[in-house]
Scaffold this active site. Sequence first.
Site, PDB file in Angstrom:
ATOM      1  N   HIS A  57      -9.741   0.912   4.164  1.00 14.27           N
ATOM      2  CA  HIS A  57      -8.692   1.111   5.234  1.00 14.27           C
ATOM      3  C   HIS A  57      -8.966   2.193   6.213  1.00 14.27           C
ATOM      4  CE1 HIS A  57      -4.781   2.484   6.208  1.00 14.27           C
ATOM      5  NE2 HIS A  57      -4.085   1.241   5.675  1.00 14.27           N
ATOM      6  N   ASN A  96       0.739  -0.977   0.023  1.00 14.14           N
ATOM      7  CA  ASN A  96      -0.059  -0.143   0.084  1.00 14.14           C
ATOM      8  C   ASN A  96       0.899   1.184  -0.119  1.00 14.14           C
ATOM      9  OD1 ASN A  96      -1.792   2.137   0.425  1.00 14.14           O
ATOM     10  ND2 ASN A  96      -2.501   1.423   2.525  1.00 14.14           N
ATOM     11  N   GLY A 115       4.583   1.203   4.898  1.00 11.14           N
ATOM     12  CA  GLY A 115       6.002   1.839   4.797  1.00 11.14           C
ATOM     13  C   GLY A 115       7.113   0.905   4.101  1.00 11.14           C
ATOM     14  N   GLU A 150      -7.194   4.666   7.440  1.00  9.68           N
ATOM     15  CA  GLU A 150      -7.117   5.961   7.265  1.00  9.68           C
ATOM     16  C   GLU A 150      -8.280   6.517   6.580  1.00  9.68           C
ATOM     17  OE1 GLU A 150      -3.211   5.490   5.530  1.00  9.68           O
ATOM     18  OE2 GLU A 150      -2.438   4.845   7.338  1.00  9.68           O
TER      19      GLU A 150
END
Length: 260
Positions: free
Chosen positions: A107, A13, A246, A109
């Site tokens: 997601h 992602n 990340g 977020e």
Amino acid sequence: MAEGCRCRIVAGNWKMHGARAALEALAAGLAARSAAQAESTPEVVVFPPFPYLSAVNQALGTGEGGGGIAVQLGAQDVSAHPQGAHTGEVSASMLADCGCSHVLVGHSERRASCGETDELVARKFARAVSGSLTPVLCVGETLSERNAGRTAEVVLRQLGAVLERCGADGFRNAALAYEPVWAIGTGQTATPEQAQEVHAILRAAIARADARIAAGLRILYGGSVKGANAAALFAQPDIDGGLVGGASLDPEDFWRIITA
Ligand code: PGA
């Protein structure tokens, strides 16, 4: 995917990171490595930002023909609408048109900063299914919910909204991702045992509706997955891969995760 077969899947992602040249280079490097990989490898999917879908798709294409795995393309979100006057939204058919096979839905977020409700997430999931995309439904609790002992209640509520709308059948060509919010981007990974416990709860919930679909469903873990912890997580019986943020932007670490 044949029912009952749970080939591992590793998803990157990329969120709202990078720019065209850097993401093209990342994709091309990944495609070249994957094509050269002879042993059996997991499915790999990358989720770039919308404007770079076509560029990344093209860069991924450069790795084809090596006999290894082909890296697949996904989007980070999809509209709940099929088409029309919805400024700023992108439909499932547009994503498919740009080469996407997968899409992230719900997601944390987006749930937190875009106000996506369980109900909206379920409508998006349904739209992805009807558009022949593979939705990756993200669920997960916040730290305060975990500390209050509400983890199972929260993830089952998030999953339940989708089950109610689409039934277990909706998961025939879908994946789930358990992403504890407190582990995303924090460096604080759930332990393999903590993650396994929730994955088993999620699989059991689907199994109550359809045991065969539950047995074949890939459930990914996401939240500070790295090369150093991937193997221990993936060794758990109900963890079928990872949704990596990340570390997916670091070619070496992402490759360590893929080959973990
Ligand atoms: P992270 O992100 O790996 O950086 O924690 C995971 C995600 O948000 O999907």
